[in-house]
Design an enzyme around this catalytic site. Structure first.
Site, PDB file in Angstrom:
ATOM      1  N   GLY A   1       2.683  -3.838 -18.345  1.00 29.70           N
ATOM      2  CA  GLY A   1       2.361  -3.631 -16.768  1.00 29.70           C
ATOM      3  C   GLY A   1       2.224  -2.059 -16.860  1.00 29.70           C
TER       4      GLY A   1
ATOM      5  N   LEU B   1       2.983   1.740 -11.039  1.00 30.48           N
ATOM      6  CA  LEU B   1       3.856   2.814 -11.100  1.00 30.48           C
ATOM      7  C   LEU B   1       4.923   2.837 -11.841  1.00 30.48           C
ATOM      8  CD1 LEU B   1       3.623   3.638  -7.441  1.00 30.48           C
ATOM      9  CD2 LEU B   1       2.926   4.900  -9.421  1.00 30.48           C
ATOM     10  N   ALA B   2       5.843   1.653 -12.011  1.00 31.61           N
ATOM     11  CA  ALA B   2       6.873   1.589 -13.042  1.00 31.61           C
ATOM     12  C   ALA B   2       6.550   1.695 -14.355  1.00 31.61           C
ATOM     13  CB  ALA B   2       7.750   0.555 -13.029  1.00 31.61           C
ATOM     14  N   GLY B   3       5.489   0.893 -14.708  1.00 33.02           N
ATOM     15  CA  GLY B   3       5.008   0.706 -16.247  1.00 33.02           C
ATOM     16  C   GLY B   3       4.461   2.088 -16.664  1.00 33.02           C
TER      17      GLY B   3
ATOM     18  N   HIS C   1       7.534  -8.648   5.762  1.00 34.77           N
ATOM     19  CA  HIS C   1       7.139  -7.419   6.471  1.00 34.77           C
ATOM     20  C   HIS C   1       6.676  -7.656   7.864  1.00 34.77           C
ATOM     21  CE1 HIS C   1       5.733  -3.681   7.340  1.00 34.77           C
ATOM     22  NE2 HIS C   1       5.844  -3.209   6.110  1.00 34.77           N
TER      23      HIS C   1
ATOM     24  N   SER D   1       1.044  -0.751   7.464  1.00 38.67           N
ATOM     25  CA  SER D   1       1.880   0.095   6.987  1.00 38.67           C
ATOM     26  C   SER D   1       3.215   0.292   8.239  1.00 38.67           C
ATOM     27  CB  SER D   1       1.564   1.418   6.499  1.00 38.67           C
ATOM     28  OG  SER D   1       2.642   2.328   6.341  1.00 38.67           O
TER      29      SER D   1
ATOM     30  N   ARG E   1      13.056  -4.015   8.294  1.00 39.04           N
ATOM     31  CA  ARG E   1      12.052  -5.033   8.168  1.00 39.04           C
ATOM     32  C   ARG E   1      12.451  -6.402   8.481  1.00 39.04           C
ATOM     33  NH1 ARG E   1       8.782  -2.986   2.879  1.00 39.04           N
ATOM     34  NH2 ARG E   1       7.889  -0.853   4.244  1.00 39.04           N
TER      35      ARG E   1
ATOM     36  N   HIS F   1       5.925 -10.021   1.790  1.00 40.06           N
ATOM     37  CA  HIS F   1       5.402  -8.687   1.283  1.00 40.06           C
ATOM     38  C   HIS F   1       5.839  -8.201  -0.112  1.00 40.06           C
ATOM     39  CE1 HIS F   1       4.207  -4.491   1.778  1.00 40.06           C
ATOM     40  NE2 HIS F   1       5.294  -3.980   1.787  1.00 40.06           N
TER      41      HIS F   1
ATOM     42  N   LEU G   1       8.552   2.271  -4.163  1.00 41.43           N
ATOM     43  CA  LEU G   1       7.777   3.535  -4.917  1.00 41.43           C
ATOM     44  C   LEU G   1       9.039   4.264  -5.555  1.00 41.43           C
ATOM     45  CD1 LEU G   1       5.004   4.179  -2.373  1.00 41.43           C
ATOM     46  CD2 LEU G   1       4.860   2.809  -4.491  1.00 41.43           C
TER      47      LEU G   1
END
Ligand code: FAD
Length: 644
Positions: A40, A43-45, A266, A284, A337, A408, A448
């Protein structure tokens, strides 16, 4: 079995620093002797692969898209939280920690959440250094806006494309390492299993999505950074490719799956219009900074609107019910949410829904446009308004948006300890794929933050501790476990390809989604969940008899890819239902109708359910075993969550 989360002892604010000091180190010359597999590159990977390569490890990174640039992280719109207190409005690391624990309805670990808040400030510096173009104020300083569950402005953003810009930053760091020869990138490659040798994760089995070639890869550690599983509901705001396969196959090899029933629904998505849809679109949360949520005051007015006898812009102010502002005066439209979603549903259930289906409420910018001007609103949210217009053919500058909750994000995922290691030594899990930091409900702009915290600032420290323990001796890729696991993967592929029934895999997926939404969605009852369990079991059995999977293995075969993923969703769905059945309390995104306050808010049962559930796979069609990690709160007092 006692699950050891390995939370360091000592004062909350010192846990991470103390832990970092106590972790074993790998000396620079030895780092190049270790191979690390990162599955992956969202963003994390992406952050993890780039950071580990920068440290000197040899990284093999995998993604199923044609480029890391297309990871689902790119879809993130609204922003990323950080306790910088640039607005001088009372923010602090402790406040971000507190908001996150409370937002998650007291079902997350204090130690993890404090660390998340602590490193949040570093993330912004890191990304700015990479050139991420965060929005700035007139004077040039980074701008902030507010997200749900907070009374301060701590959300950094790049218009409505924050995920894309952050991913470009991580991607450029990753590319630098690919160019330097420290990361070997495998695109269009799907991980289908984990190889376990002597109880430790030492490799993976992959399928090349263009040629069908099944291969094994060895490494000293395996990091799963494979995103969330919201698509188990079929319709969600997630990218179509998001799936649970990597985490699920790891689960079947021994990794515990935690809190699978915690799903985030969401509140502000474009409503469903019919069965032709395969995807839903998010509007958003940042829009709730300026947009006001409302429904008509009476059922009669709602009916008139639905029939077109009354235009929304003609509805008088006194006929509008700004229900979030009315019920939650302190947080207003920026309640978390789960709270906003439940209230929107309540309006629809009362018959006050709008739009042709009656399954929507309004998100209105008329006041903001009057106050700030259309240009200012366009500058802040232009791309989101355009998206809404293109999908609905309605102009949100002239009339309110219609919105309704949709699936979501998934707070559940593989169980990990403080070091982000699963209960299988050498197998780590980062980002949305793990269960770690958000409890029963994630606050906006915190995914994020968590993905990048895991990738840039946690794993580079904690992985070394494990690697130093096992030593740099090369991993033997010829160990029979590799061939055995590969053979099992190939057999499963052949089993899927032998399905020549009459129903498409998509049909099964849609049916599963209906069951999950109906019985394990925004409101859950014991009766409904029991029914769902039976329905899923029947659907799964039918899938293995009557599904049709076309084509061959040795080609680009999306029918095969999808079949494997849906087969895993059909198993995961049942575990989600089991988890929801077991958790007889309401908390965050998990709302058991039987457990609510007189005002209809989620009613927790701390005495019996202040734990993380961790499920152990026990074999096909066997009940899974529940393990509990008790949550200990030493700094925060557990109270009924209130946003009034
Ligand atoms: C529409 C939308 C808007 C959002 N906006 C925000 C926001 O404003 N702020 C916020 O904080 N959060 C937001 N989120 C949530 C956030 O975007 C995600 O939680 C986060 O980006 C997930 O990042 P990740 O790295 O964990 O996973 P992903 O970005 O999903 O990456 C997963 C990676 O794993 C790979 N992969 C998966 N399975 C396999 C496999 N079997 N083999 C090989 N590779 C595999 C994929 O190819 C991909 O590279 C939003 C989510 C959505 C849906």
């Amino acid at each position: 079995m006692i699950l050891d989360a390995k939370i360091p002892k000592g004062p909350l604010a010192e846990k991470w620093s103390t832990h970092k000091f106590n972790l074993k180190l790998v000396n620079p010359a030895n780092k190049r002797k270790y191979d690390v597999i990162v599955v992956g590159t969202g963003l994390a990977g992406g952050a993890a692969a780039a950071s580990l390569a920068e440290l000197g490890y040899n990284v093999k990174a995998f993604c199923f898209q044609d480029s890391p640039r297309r990871a689902h992280s790119i879809a993130a719109q609204g922003g990323i939280n950080a306790a910088k207190n640039y607005r001088n409005d009372g923010d602090s690391v402790y406040r971000l920690f507190y908001d996150t624990i409370k937002g998650g309805d007291y079902r997350a670990r204090e130690g993890n959440v404090y660390r998340l808040a602590e490193v949040s400030v570093n993330i912004i510096d890191q990304c700015v250094a990479q050139g991420v173009p965060f929005a700035r104020e007139y004077g040039g300083l980074l701008d902030n806006r507010s997200f749900g569950g907070a009374q301060v402005s701590r959300t950094f953003y790049a218009r409505g494309q924050t995920g894309q810009q952050l991913l470009l930053g991580a991607y450029s760091a990753l590319n630098r390492q690919i160019n330097a020869g420290k990361v070997k990138m495998y695109t269009r490659t799907e991980m289908l299993d984990v190889v376990i040798v002597d109880g430790k994760a030492q490799g993976i089995v992959t399928r090349n999505l263009e040629t069908g070639k099944v291969e094994t890869h060895s490494g000293h550690a395996v990091l799963l950074c494979t995103g969330g599983y919201g698509n188990v509901f079929y319709l969600s705001t997630n990218a179509m490719g998001c799936n649970v396969t990597a985490a699920w196959r790891a689960h079947k090899r021994g990794a515990f799956f935690s809190n699978p029933c915690y799903t985030q629904i969401h509140p502000t998505c474009i409503p469903v219009t019919g069965d032709h849809q395969s995807k839903l679109t998010l509007m958003s949360e940042s829009l709730r900074n300026d947009g006001r949520v409302w429904a008509p005051k009476t059922v009669e007015l709602a009916q008139k609107l639905r029939k077109g006898e009354l235009k929304v812009t003609d509805l008088k102010e006194e006929d509008r019910d700004y229900f979030l502002e009315r019920k939650y005066p302190s947080f207003g439209n920026l309640v978390p949410r789960d709270v906003a979603s439940r209230n929107g549903k309540e309006m629809v259930d009362e018959g006050r829904g709008v739009g042709s289906t009656g399954v929507a409420v309004f998100l209105d910018f008329a006041d903001a446009i009057k106050r700030l001007g259309e240009d200012a609103v366009r500058a802040k949210y232009g791309n989101l308004f355009d998206m809404y217009y293109q999908i609905t053919d309605e102009n949100p500058y002239k009339q309110p948006m219609r919105i309704y909750p949709a699936v979501h994000y998934t707070m559940g995922g593989l169980w990990v300890d403080y070091n982000l290691m699963t209960n299988v030594p050498g197998l780590y899990c980062l980002g949305e794929a793990n269960f770690s930091d958000h409890g029963a409900n994630r606050l906006g702009a915190s995914a994020l933050m968590q993905g990048l915290a895991d990738g840039y600032f946690v794993i580079p420290y904690t992985l070394g501790d494990y690697l130093a323990t096992i030593g740099p001796k090369p991993i033997d890729g010829k160990n029979p476990a590799f061939e055995k696991t590969k053979k099992e993967v190939e057999e499963r592929i052949q089993k899927l390809l032998s399905l020549r029934g009459t129903k498409t895999v998509d049909e099964y997926h849609r049916e599963l989604g209906h069951i999950m939404w109906e019985y394990c969605g925004m409101a859950r009852t014991e009766e409904g969940l029991k029914k769902a369990k039976g329905l899923i079991q029947t659907l799964r059995a039918d899938f293995w008899k009557n599904a049709i999977v076309l084509g061959e293995n040795e080609e680009l075969n999306q029918s095969l890819e999808k079949a494997g993923r849906v087969a895993d969703f059909l198993e995961l769905g049942e575990l989600m239902v089991d988890d929801a059945l077991m958790r007889k309390e309401s908390c965050g995104g998990h709302f058991r109708v039987e457990s609510q306050t007189p005002e209809g808010e989620a009613l927790r049962d701390d005495e019996h359910f202040a734990f993380v559930s961790a499920w152990e796979y026990k074999g096909d069609n066997q009940p899974e075993e529940l393990h509990k990690e008790e949550l200990v709160f030493e700094n925060v007092h557990l109270t009924q969550r209130s946003y009034k």
